[in-house]
Every structure is written in C-alpha cells, then in structure tokens.
Design a protein around this motif. Structure first.
Motif, PDB file in Angstrom:
ATOM      1  N   SER A   1      -0.865   3.792  -5.843  1.00 32.29           N
ATOM      2  CA  SER A   1      -1.546   2.674  -5.174  1.00 32.29           C
ATOM      3  C   SER A   1      -2.540   1.999  -6.111  1.00 32.29           C
TER       4      SER A   1
ATOM      5  N   ASN B   1       0.551  15.796  -1.431  1.00 37.75           N
ATOM      6  CA  ASN B   1      -0.513  14.932  -1.946  1.00 37.75           C
ATOM      7  C   ASN B   1      -1.238  15.666  -3.082  1.00 37.75           C
TER       8      ASN B   1
ATOM      9  N   LYS C   1      -4.102  -3.055  -0.934  1.00 38.48           N
ATOM     10  CA  LYS C   1      -2.854  -2.537  -0.368  1.00 38.48           C
ATOM     11  C   LYS C   1      -1.626  -2.989  -1.168  1.00 38.48           C
TER      12      LYS C   1
ATOM     13  N   LYS D   1      -6.492   2.547  -5.546  1.00 35.38           N
ATOM     14  CA  LYS D   1      -7.263   3.629  -6.149  1.00 35.38           C
ATOM     15  C   LYS D   1      -7.409   3.421  -7.658  1.00 35.38           C
TER      16      LYS D   1
ATOM     17  N   TYR E   1      -0.169  10.947   7.870  1.00 29.10           N
ATOM     18  CA  TYR E   1       1.087  11.703   7.729  1.00 29.10           C
ATOM     19  C   TYR E   1       1.690  12.138   9.066  1.00 29.10           C
TER      20      TYR E   1
ATOM     21  N   ASN F   1      -6.594  14.602  -1.298  1.00 27.82           N
ATOM     22  CA  ASN F   1      -7.666  14.090  -0.458  1.00 27.82           C
ATOM     23  C   ASN F   1      -7.507  14.801   0.887  1.00 27.82           C
TER      24      ASN F   1
ATOM     25  N   TYR G   1      -3.853  13.885   4.796  1.00 25.27           N
ATOM     26  CA  TYR G   1      -4.278  12.512   5.027  1.00 25.27           C
ATOM     27  C   TYR G   1      -3.852  12.091   6.441  1.00 25.27           C
TER      28      TYR G   1
ATOM     29  N   VAL H   1      -1.582   8.878  -5.071  1.00 24.14           N
ATOM     30  CA  VAL H   1      -2.462   7.705  -5.187  1.00 24.14           C
ATOM     31  C   VAL H   1      -3.703   7.999  -6.040  1.00 24.14           C
ATOM     32  N   TRP H   2      -4.076   9.273  -6.154  1.00 19.38           N
ATOM     33  CA  TRP H   2      -5.286   9.617  -6.928  1.00 19.38           C
ATOM     34  C   TRP H   2      -4.974   9.980  -8.364  1.00 19.38           C
TER      35      TRP H   2
ATOM     36  N   GLY I   1       0.819  -1.213   0.000  1.00 17.28           N
ATOM     37  CA  GLY I   1       0.000   0.000   0.000  1.00 17.28           C
ATOM     38  C   GLY I   1       0.851   1.261   0.000  1.00 17.28           C
ATOM     39  N   ALA I   2       0.178   2.358  -0.329  1.00 23.54           N
ATOM     40  CA  ALA I   2       0.853   3.657  -0.291  1.00 23.54           C
ATOM     41  C   ALA I   2       1.266   3.985   1.141  1.00 23.54           C
ATOM     42  N   THR I   3       0.484   3.498   2.099  1.00 29.61           N
ATOM     43  CA  THR I   3       0.779   3.811   3.503  1.00 29.61           C
ATOM     44  C   THR I   3       2.147   3.273   3.900  1.00 29.61           C
TER      45      THR I   3
ATOM     46  N   ASP J   1       2.611  11.887  -2.674  1.00 29.10           N
ATOM     47  CA  ASP J   1       1.519  10.925  -2.555  1.00 29.10           C
ATOM     48  C   ASP J   1       0.567  11.191  -3.716  1.00 29.10           C
TER      49      ASP J   1
HETATM   50  N1  PMP Z   1      -2.797   8.618   0.710  1.00 29.74           N
HETATM   51  C1  PMP Z   1      -3.985   9.157   0.392  1.00 29.74           C
HETATM   52  C2  PMP Z   1      -4.058  10.608   0.051  1.00 29.74           C
HETATM   53  C3  PMP Z   1      -5.129   8.369   0.382  1.00 29.74           C
HETATM   54  O1  PMP Z   1      -6.304   8.916   0.084  1.00 29.74           O
HETATM   55  C4  PMP Z   1      -5.010   6.996   0.723  1.00 29.74           C
HETATM   56  C5  PMP Z   1      -6.195   6.083   0.759  1.00 29.74           C
HETATM   57  N2  PMP Z   1      -7.408   6.664   0.834  1.00 29.74           N
HETATM   58  C6  PMP Z   1      -3.757   6.489   1.038  1.00 29.74           C
HETATM   59  C7  PMP Z   1      -2.674   7.322   1.029  1.00 29.74           C
HETATM   60  C8  PMP Z   1      -3.575   5.059   1.433  1.00 29.74           C
HETATM   61  O2  PMP Z   1      -3.362   4.232   0.344  1.00 29.74           O
HETATM   62  P1  PMP Z   1      -3.171   2.659   0.535  1.00 29.74           P
HETATM   63  O3  PMP Z   1      -4.506   2.094   0.855  1.00 29.74           O
HETATM   64  O4  PMP Z   1      -2.608   2.184  -0.764  1.00 29.74           O
HETATM   65  O5  PMP Z   1      -2.208   2.469   1.669  1.00 29.74           O
END
Ligand code: PMP
Ligand code: GLN
Length: 384
Positions: free
Chosen positions: A226, A163, A237, A229, A121, A167, A118, A197-198, A92-94, A195
């Motif tokens: 990610s 980001n 993930k 998304k 962070y 988001n 988000y 992901v979008w 996952g991005a996390t 970040d």
């Molecule tokens: N960063 C942002 C800005 C997100 O919106 C999200 C998920 N909503 C994530 C990270 C997390 O991504 P992942 O589920 O791939 O860990």
C-alpha cells in the motif's frame, strides 16, 4: 440486512478517534502519521489532477505504476515480477484483500487467520463464505506455535491471511516462522494472502522478507502492498497486488467488479514516488525509529512495560506488570477520559481467546504530541 455487517460494531479506530475528539485528547489511537508525506509526491498528484487524465484509467492500473511497482520490488526485495501478468493496482490494500477473498473462496472453504488481526479480515472472510480458523499469537514475542498451526489447518483449508510486519503487535516474524508456514501451505495446497503493507516501515536495520520469495511459494502467495504506508499518505488508498499469472487472472476479475479502477492522478504520483532514491525510504525509517525510541523511553520512565516495536507506526505496552486482572479496553476508556490520551486496546483485534493486557499507541506523531502524551500518561499511571 446481512447480519455480518448489520451486527458489526463500529471499528475500534473510529470509536477511539471519536472519543479523542469528545475529550479533546491527544490521539495516539488510529494509525495515521502527522507527517504530511513527501511534498514532491503530493505535487505530482496535484499536477496530474490539473493537467492530466481524469477519466477511467486501465482496469489493471496505469502501466507506468505497474512497471514502477515491479521495479521497486526488484530493487528492494530482489523479486522478479512481470508487470503485465503479475502486478495489479487496487484502491488500497483493503480492496486487494477483498478481491483476493472473493476470488479464492467458495462457501465452506476454511481460511486460517492469525490473531490479533487487522479488523477488516474477519468480516471479509465471512462475507466471502469462508470459515475462519484462528491461530492465536501472544506477547511478548507473537511467534507462531506449530501445534496451533496444525490444529487450524485441515483438508478444507483454502487460504491463509498473513500480515507481516504485523499490525497491531509491531512485530516481524522470524524466518523460522515463515518457513514453518510455508511447509503448511505446501502440504495443504493452500494460498497465502500476504498483507505486507508495512514492508518499508522496519527498524533497527531489519530487512523485510516477502513470503512469495521463499522457495516453493512463488505460485501460492498473493503479495499486497500500500502506498499509504510507504509514503505516509494513508488517505490515498492506492494498493498493489502481485501474484503468479494464474492467480492474477482471477483476482483481476474480482477487481473489475469491485472498484474496476483507482484514481489515475494518485497512481501517477505513486509511480513517481516509488522511484525515489533509497535515501527517502531509509530516512523515513530513521525518523520513525527516533520517534519510537523517544516515546518508548518516556513510557518506560512512566512505569509502563514497553514491548519491542520492530516495525509499523506502533508501540505496545503490557499492562499485566502493573495489575493482574487489568482489562485493556477499560484502561483505554479511562485513559482517554482522565488522561486525555487515546490508544487502542489490542483485545479488539481478537475474535476469541483474547489477550486483554496490551495497549497500542501510534508514535508517528510530532515530538510535542508524544512528549505531551507521556507527561499525561505518567500522571495517570501514578494516580493508579
Ligand atoms: N492491512 C493492515 C495490516 C493495515 O495496517 C492497514 C492500514 N492500517 C491496511 C491493511 C489497509 O491499507 P489501505 O489503507 O491501503 O487499504
Ligand atoms: N490501519 C490503521 C490502524 O491500524 C487504521 C485504519 C482504519 O482506520 N481503518 O490504526
């Protein structure tokens, strides 16, 4: 226990989803789509579980997925990435965010954060020993103010988390803001943890501009994506990290001790998915845009002020037009109890200097749910 986690509240996503369950509400809070994701991609994952390799994959990720990521970004963003030295797969991005902070930060280093941010962070920055410096963004445009940027950067700035698309605001930073940030990164010799992901969920024909592709920034950006998304499979993930070799070497060291690897079956399915034709990616945007437009029209007719939604699954309303001293968190609590619709108060994404008048709704939902929510919200707003 470490106070950063011991004193942390439960995330707003969990809290609102729990309240939605308790009140039997339509849940437009936590951002996950009703769409089950492309069937062929899910079938690939199922096949890979049954007949594929279910042991540890290579630490950097399956070669086929790393190549697919490099190829995908070449196709969509004209990025030239060497899959062997510049692409890594994470859980996952996390995880990619955590790896980046652990790899970059020494205790006392400053990290610039744009709020609303988000939720992961700030605790991750603090736990890595970083000192957060905030730049506040405000509705309706959520643009970067140079004076605020200047105040946040200092000789101690090591990194920025950026980001884009953003988001929860559903906004996309214009090129001018990216150039401005780029100048500060160069001037302060800092690295941007991007970040993105979008990156595929943009509307109205907008094109994503990765920060790493801007002149002079190739060696000072970590680009994070990610599959969750891209394919509406948020539970999977599977994240991707791209960075110049010198940075990637250190990121890989952090990754090897954080998760070491990511389920190989999901990686194989994502590799297949990234190679899908442009039609899939454009169709996904179109479907979401149709849902956005329907929902925005309904909320506007219900008397709410809808802010522009240029990207993401989200749409925000600004409550300051219905009352002066409104509190978004109190509004969301009342709305879930009385109207039985759950949303997210945007103040939860700020650490200080909060904007308290904006509420986020997720519109990646079935038409029935969106229409049902609009009907309930309209009655609720009318009652006052
Ligand atoms: N960063 C942002 C800005 C997100 O919106 C999200 C998920 N909503 C994530 C990270 C997390 O991504 P992942 O589920 O791939 O860990
Ligand atoms: N990213 C999702 C959102 O913004 C939620 C992710 C989570 O629940 N941690 O709604």
């Amino acid at each position: 226990m470490n106070p950063i986690f011991a004193d942390a509240p439960t995330t707003i996503f969990e809290t609102m989803s729990r309240l939605a369950g308790q009140h039997d509400a339509i849940n437009l809070g936590q951002g996950f789509p009703d769409d089950p994701g492309p069937e062929d991609v899910r079938a690939k994952a199922a096949q890979a579980v049954l007949s594929g390799w279910n042991q540890y994959p290579p630490m950097m990720g399956l070669p086929e997925l790393r190549q697919a990521v490099a190829e995908h970004y070449r196709r969509f963003h004209r990025l030239d990435l060497d899959w062997q030295s510049e692409v890594m797969i994470t859980s996952g991005a996390t995880e990619a965010l955590a790896d980046s902070l652990l790899a970059l930060i020494e205790p006392g280093d400053e990290v610039v954060l744009f709020q609303p941010m988000y939720d992961a962070y700030l605790p991750l920055v603090k736990r890595a020993g970083g000192v957060p410096k905030f730049v506040t963004l405000r509705p309706p445009h959520w643009r970067i103010d140079e004076a605020a940027l200047q105040a946040a950067f200092s000789p101690k700035t090591r990194a920025v988390i950026f980001n884009n698309p953003l988001n929860p605001t559903a906004s996309v930073f214009p090129r001018e803001d990216l150039d401005l940030l780029g100048r500060y990164l160069v001037k302060h010799n800092a690295i941007a943890i991007c970040d993105e992901v979008w990156e595929h969920v943009l509307f109205d024909g907008l094109q994503h501009q990765p920060l790493i592709a801007l002149p002079g920034l190739r060696e000072r950006c970590i680009k994070i994506g990610s599959a969750g998304k891209i394919f509406s499979l948020t539970g999977w993930k599977v994240g991707f990290v791209c960075a110049a070799p010198a940075i990637m070497k250190v990121l890989a060291k952090a990754h090897q001790y954080v998760t070491f690897t990511t389920p190989p079956n999901l990686q194989a399915a994502v590799a297949y998915g990234l190679e899908k034709s442009d039609d899939y990616f454009l169709g996904m945007r179109q479907d979401l845009q149709t849902a956005r437009d329907r929902f925005a029209k309904g909320l506007t007719e219900a008397g709410l002020t809808v802010l522009p939604s240029r990207a993401t699954y989200f749409l925000n309303v600004d409550l300051s037009t219905i009352a002066n001293d409104i509190d978004d968190a109190a509004f969301c609590l009342r709305m879930v109890e009385q109207a039985k619709v759950a949303a997210i108060p945007v103040s939860a994404f700020y650490s200080e200097d909060q904007v308290r008048s904006v509420v986020r709704f997720c519109f990646a939902k079935t038409t029935d749910k969106l229409d049902g929510a609009v009907e309930r919200i309209a009655k609720f707003v009318k009652r006052g």
